[in-house]
Scaffold this active site. Structure first.
Site, PDB file in Angstrom:
ATOM      1  N   ARG A 163       2.672 -11.358 -10.123  1.00 52.78           N
ATOM      2  CA  ARG A 163       3.028 -12.744 -10.451  1.00 52.78           C
ATOM      3  C   ARG A 163       2.208 -13.260 -11.634  1.00 52.78           C
ATOM      4  NH1 ARG A 163       2.649 -16.701  -5.518  1.00 52.78           N
ATOM      5  NH2 ARG A 163       0.526 -15.889  -5.625  1.00 52.78           N
ATOM      6  N   HIS A 185      15.259   1.005   6.202  1.00 55.02           N
ATOM      7  CA  HIS A 185      14.093   0.125   6.335  1.00 55.02           C
ATOM      8  C   HIS A 185      13.052   0.751   7.267  1.00 55.02           C
ATOM      9  CE1 HIS A 185      12.717  -4.352   6.133  1.00 55.02           C
ATOM     10  NE2 HIS A 185      11.688  -3.518   6.093  1.00 55.02           N
TER      11      HIS A 185
END
Length: 312
Positions: A169, A275
Site C-alpha cells: 500500500r 482455497h
C-alpha cells in the site's frame, strides 16, 4: 478479567491457555454455548460459510476483542458496525504465512512446468514431453508485500529467480530491497514474468486486478492469486485467458466456491485450487499458539498483537 471467552476448539485442547477465564466452545453450531452478551473475547470459527461467524456479533454487548484465525478479516466486516465502541479486531498474522507461501510456490511451479498437462496425460496413459518454462531467471512481482508476501520471497530465493519486485500500500525499505507503493504498479507489471497477488480484500484492492492491470502484464506472464477472489476481475481475466496471452493459477476465485459450470474451470491456461492456502497440518498448532498467547495478554491486561482495527 471478567466475561466469557468463545473458542472454536475445546479449551482443554489448547495448551497454554491462562487460568481464570470462562471458556465456551462454539464452532458455528446453531445453538450458542452461552449468552453472547457475556462474551468478552471472541475467536471466530475458521473456514465457515458466509454469515456464520458474524451471527452472534450483534448480541455481544460486552465484547472487547475479536480474533480471527485467518490473515484476512473481510469475512467479519459485516459484524463490526454492531459491536460496542473500542472492540479490537485482531488477525492471524503469522499463522498462515508458511502454508500460503508453500501453495504459492506450488502453483507457480506446477503452472510453469505443466504439471496439470502431465496429470491429464497420465490419466490417458500418454507420455507428454517437451520444453517448459523454468522459474529460474524469471522476474517475479509480489503484489501485497506483507508477512505472507515476505514468506513467498523467502521460498523464491533458492529457485534462482532473476529479480523479485515488491508492491504494498505504501513504500518502505526492507533488508532485501525496496517495497514500492501501489502507484508503481503500471511501471512494474510489464517487467514481470510471474505476478503473485497476496493482498487482503479491502475497498482499495477490490477489483485491483482489472482489465488495465492485466493488459499491462507481458505476453506469456503467469498470474497467481493466493489472496482473495474479488481482488481479481473474473470477467477481465477470462478474456485474457481465452486469448491465450497470459496464464493463471488461482487458489481463490470470484465467485467462491466456483460453480460447476463456471467458465473458469475450462478456460485455457488456468490452474484452480479450492482455497487451500491456509488449511494444512501447520494451521492447528500455530492457531492454538496464537490463541494461547493472545488470551494470556488479555488476561494480564496487556496489549494484544495483530490489531488491525478498533471499533469507534
Amino acid at each position: 478479567m471478567t466475561g466469557d471467552v468463545w473458542l472454536p476448539f475445546p479449551a482443554d485442547e489448547i495448551p497454554g491457555l491462562p487460568e481464570g477465564l470462562d471458556y465456551r466452545y462454539w464452532n458455528g453450531e446453531p445453538d450458542f454455548p452461552a449468552d453472547p452478551a457475556d462474551c468478552a473475547f471472541y475467536v471466530v470459527p475458521y473456514m465457515k460459510p458466509p454469515g456464520v461467524g458474524t451471527r452472534p456479533m450483534p448480541l455481544m454487548s460486552s465484547l472487547r476483542a475479536v480474533q480471527t484465525l485467518s490473515a484476512g478479516v473481510d469475512h467479519v466486516q459485516a459484524g463490526l458496525p454492531h459491536l460496542p465502541s473500542g472492540v479490537q479486531l485482531c488477525n492471524a498474522r503469522g499463522v498462515h504465512d508458511a502454508s500460503t507461501a508453500e501453495l504459492a510456490l506450488t502453483l507457480i511451479l506446477a503452472s510453469l512446468r505443466g504439471i496439470p498437462d502431465f496429470v491429464r496425460g497420465q490419466d490417458r496413459g500418454e507420455w507428454r514431453g517437451g520444453f517448459r518454462p523454468a522459474l529460474a531467471d524469471k522476474n517475479v512481482l509480489i503484489v501485497g508485500y506483507g508477512a505472507i508476501g515476505s514468506a513467498v520471497e523467502d521460498r523464491l530465493v533458492p529457485f534462482e529467480v532473476a529479480r523479485v519486485a515488491r508492491i504494498a500500500r505504501s513504500a518502505r525499505t526492507t533488508e532485501r530491497g525496496p517495497v514500492h507503493p501501489l502507484t508503481d504498479l503500471p511501471a512494474l507489471l510489464p517487467e514481470a514474468d510471474v505476478v503473485v497477488v497476496v493482498t487482503p480484500l479491502t475497498e482499495d484492492t477490490r477489483g485491483l486486478v482489472n482489465a488495465d492491470f492485466l493488459s499491462r502484464m507481458k505476453d506469456g506472464a503467469l498470474l497467481v492469486n493466493v489472496g482473495r477472489g474479488p481482488v481479481v476481475d473474473t470477467e477481465a481475466l477470462l478474456k485474457e485467458l481465452e486469448s491465450g496471452r497470459i496464464t493463471a493459477a488461482l487458489d481463490v476465485t470470484d465467485p467462491e466456491p466456483l460453480p460447476r459450470e463456471h467458465p473458469l474451470w475450462q478456460a485455457p491456461g488456468v490452474l484452480v485450487s479450492p482455497h487451500v492456502g491456509g488449511p494444512t497440518s501447520a494451521f492447528l498448532p500455530r492457531a492454538k499458539r496464537l490463541m494461547a498467547a493472545q488470551l494470556t495478554r488479555f488476561a494480564a491486561g496487556e496489549p494484544l498483537e495483530n490489531v488491525v482495527f478498533t471499533t469507534g
